[in-house]
Design a protein around this motif. Sequence first.
Motif, PDB file in Angstrom:
ATOM      1  N   TRP A 172       0.815  -1.208   0.000  1.00 47.45           N
ATOM      2  CA  TRP A 172       0.000   0.000   0.000  1.00 47.45           C
ATOM      3  C   TRP A 172       0.852   1.263   0.000  1.00 47.45           C
ATOM      4  CZ3 TRP A 172      -4.932  -1.472  -0.750  1.00 47.45           C
ATOM      5  CH2 TRP A 172      -5.905  -0.463  -0.828  1.00 47.45           C
TER       6      TRP A 172
ATOM      7  N   GLN B 252       0.536   4.160  -2.856  1.00 46.98           N
ATOM      8  CA  GLN B 252       0.201   5.553  -2.571  1.00 46.98           C
ATOM      9  C   GLN B 252       1.195   6.505  -3.229  1.00 46.98           C
ATOM     10  OE1 GLN B 252       0.013   5.029   1.695  1.00 46.98           O
ATOM     11  NE2 GLN B 252      -2.230   5.087   1.706  1.00 46.98           N
ATOM     12  N   GLU B 253       2.467   6.143  -3.304  1.00 51.27           N
ATOM     13  CA  GLU B 253       3.444   6.996  -3.990  1.00 51.27           C
ATOM     14  C   GLU B 253       3.072   7.161  -5.460  1.00 51.27           C
ATOM     15  OE1 GLU B 253       5.935   9.604  -4.465  1.00 51.27           O
ATOM     16  OE2 GLU B 253       6.576   8.563  -2.639  1.00 51.27           O
TER      17      GLU B 253
ATOM     18  N   ALA C 160       0.077   6.769  -6.748  1.00 48.52           N
ATOM     19  CA  ALA C 160      -1.187   7.512  -6.820  1.00 48.52           C
ATOM     20  C   ALA C 160      -0.940   9.011  -6.657  1.00 48.52           C
ATOM     21  CB  ALA C 160      -2.146   7.016  -5.741  1.00 48.52           C
ATOM     22  N   TRP C 161      -0.040   9.382  -5.754  1.00 45.47           N
ATOM     23  CA  TRP C 161       0.257  10.802  -5.554  1.00 45.47           C
ATOM     24  C   TRP C 161       0.923  11.394  -6.800  1.00 45.47           C
ATOM     25  CZ3 TRP C 161       2.610  10.052   0.014  1.00 45.47           C
ATOM     26  CH2 TRP C 161       1.570   9.792   0.905  1.00 45.47           C
TER      27      TRP C 161
ATOM     28  N   ARG D 181      -6.238  -2.714  -6.649  1.00 43.65           N
ATOM     29  CA  ARG D 181      -5.047  -1.860  -6.654  1.00 43.65           C
ATOM     30  C   ARG D 181      -4.962  -1.050  -7.949  1.00 43.65           C
ATOM     31  NH1 ARG D 181      -0.617  -6.135  -4.361  1.00 43.65           N
ATOM     32  NH2 ARG D 181      -1.970  -7.549  -5.489  1.00 43.65           N
TER      33      ARG D 181
ATOM     34  N   TYR E 170      -7.483   1.671  -7.793  1.00 45.51           N
ATOM     35  CA  TYR E 170      -7.030   2.707  -6.861  1.00 45.51           C
ATOM     36  C   TYR E 170      -6.201   3.753  -7.603  1.00 45.51           C
ATOM     37  CZ  TYR E 170      -4.848   4.684  -2.636  1.00 45.51           C
ATOM     38  OH  TYR E 170      -4.406   5.534  -1.635  1.00 45.51           O
TER      39      TYR E 170
ATOM     40  N   ASP F  18      -9.234   4.344   3.178  1.00 40.78           N
ATOM     41  CA  ASP F  18      -8.427   5.029   2.167  1.00 40.78           C
ATOM     42  C   ASP F  18      -8.931   4.697   0.767  1.00 40.78           C
ATOM     43  OD1 ASP F  18      -6.263   6.544   1.102  1.00 40.78           O
ATOM     44  OD2 ASP F  18      -5.113   4.701   0.821  1.00 40.78           O
TER      45      ASP F  18
ATOM     46  N   ARG G 288     -10.591   7.458  -1.898  1.00 38.66           N
ATOM     47  CA  ARG G 288      -9.999   7.729  -3.217  1.00 38.66           C
ATOM     48  C   ARG G 288     -11.016   7.499  -4.333  1.00 38.66           C
ATOM     49  NH1 ARG G 288      -5.450   9.201  -5.368  1.00 38.66           N
ATOM     50  NH2 ARG G 288      -4.896   8.529  -7.476  1.00 38.66           N
TER      51      ARG G 288
ATOM     52  N   TYR H 265       4.572   6.516   4.529  1.00 39.60           N
ATOM     53  CA  TYR H 265       3.295   6.603   3.824  1.00 39.60           C
ATOM     54  C   TYR H 265       2.165   6.295   4.805  1.00 39.60           C
ATOM     55  CZ  TYR H 265       6.203   6.285  -0.350  1.00 39.60           C
ATOM     56  OH  TYR H 265       7.150   6.512  -1.305  1.00 39.60           O
TER      57      TYR H 265
ATOM     58  N   GLY I  66       0.049   4.112   4.340  1.00 44.74           N
ATOM     59  CA  GLY I  66      -0.094   2.661   4.277  1.00 44.74           C
ATOM     60  C   GLY I  66       1.161   1.884   4.583  1.00 44.74           C
TER      61      GLY I  66
END
Length: 572
Positions: free
Chosen positions: A101, A105-106, A108-109, A131, A134, A211, A215, A390, A392
């Motif tokens: 996760w 998230q990296e 996704a950002w 995933r 996401y 989370d 999102r 992060y 996650g």
Amino acid sequence: MKRFWIGFLAGLLLPVVLLTIVLAMFQLGLYWRARVPDQATLVVELSGEFPELPGPVLPFPLDDAARRATLRNFWELFDRAAKDPRVRAVLLEIGSLDVGWGRLQELAWGIDKLRRANKSVVAYLRVPGARQYYLACGAGQVYVSPESWLDLKGLRAELVYLADGLRKLGVQVELERAGRYKDAGDMFTRNTISPETRETMDAILDELYGDLVRRIAKGRGMPEDKVRQLLDQGPFLAQQAARERLVDGLLYPDQVEDRLRQQLGQERLRKVFSGDYLRATAKRPRRPHRVAFLVAQGTILPGEEDDWTGHRLLFSDTFRRWVDEIRDDQKIEAVLLRIDSPGGDAVASDEILRALKQLRARKPLVISMSDTAASGGYYIAMTGDPIVAYPGTVTGSIGVLYGKLTLRGLYEKLGMRKVILKRGQFADIDSDYEPLSEKAREKLREGVNRSYQAFLEKVAEGRKTKVEQVRQYAEGRVWLGSQAARHRLVDVVGGFDAALAKVRELARIPPDEPIVLIPYPPRRPLLDILENILASQWSWLRWGLKGESLGSLLGALRPGPWALMPWSIEFH
């Protein structure tokens, strides 16, 4: 005869020299061809594991650059593209993902950064799972194939317990632990989940599920309650996903490109692939600030790394050598330590922590946690420097464990016997034939408790607090980065951007001056690795001819206290 040998050697070397020249020209050709057109569409394939460390340097193009790219490369890719006026759109082709996760998230950002820069971001889901979706929710448009389906149905955790099966085999696992949540080994000693493990896993699932819901709600413009209702109805056929507005259309890949071309008003889509884009934009700035990017990855073990294990394990002696090299390099101004480790050997972890403390006495140090920095992986972060994780990231697990296998029952089932002759009360404490006596357990418990107390003291020192304050959030419990921040086990919730901002702050590097990250350990040529492996074969052969036992080889995994995360998490 002399002329014969000269001719023979020349005949061997000439093809090698010519091949080297051809490969060098090929690599130069890649850079010469790499260019970014105006109004470009950057095509990014997101698939695989996005490692922290790159593989060996290949002497020829066995694979494309995008597949060999690290997570840091993708961070750089998104960062450059967001600032590049030549890039008008980004097409994400999202395939199978093997990430936790934190790394998710990296990525996704990075996609969010593109949207904030007003880039047109389109996602095509080749493998439409949770995933993948996401990431896709950061795009302005999401498409799947007409005959595909969206495997979106929430999250689950599966824990396996083997105690009854091992008992039938005559195998007994004996454990001593410090920390009531330190449930590493429960899968071998229990036949169901403990209340402590259930409490931890429920809290983690709630955090990650929340989370995911947030999102999807933000990306698809839905209320969170509506998203939760939809997740209870999944998975979805493609037509159902479109009807519920989870995707924007059902198209094949060529149709996605054609629609994007029409939206951009172009006769032909001006595509540039991520590998070409990275090469075309790889301009070394003048007089950059040099920052070491030191990666601590894998289970922590004592000793030296070899070319068989590569960077999958974290060996203390090898890692300390890299730390010493960074410490003595006057050109390096600061260090960004990237940790992705579930822990391991307690003594090796302590040796690494000492080396890092010596490093931070000479250079500013910032710690960035990846998917996992738990138990020994958290221990080595206790230098007293800022920790960035992060939301996650799996971290914490402040506890200690000692375990051994007792195989007497299995030996007897196989018709085998052992006779143990000993001198010393506890000489057989780590024997796989004799179970632990009560006195032996007390002896082990004493050592485990002492190691746990030392762990608490190191955390208290590193986090600049009291042992009793740490004890509240220790006991071997695993936390996510977002939870750890609330308990002051980490300082900042964020990724590469936040970590580098901290580096600039500590090293007093102005925001408008460039930074170059110097990777440690550096990439090694594949031929060099193969040469070392071949050279080591004689040592292995001699080891076998000497008649050494398998136990001697496995002795590298020495008995003793372990600071190891209780389980790994995979999301389905």
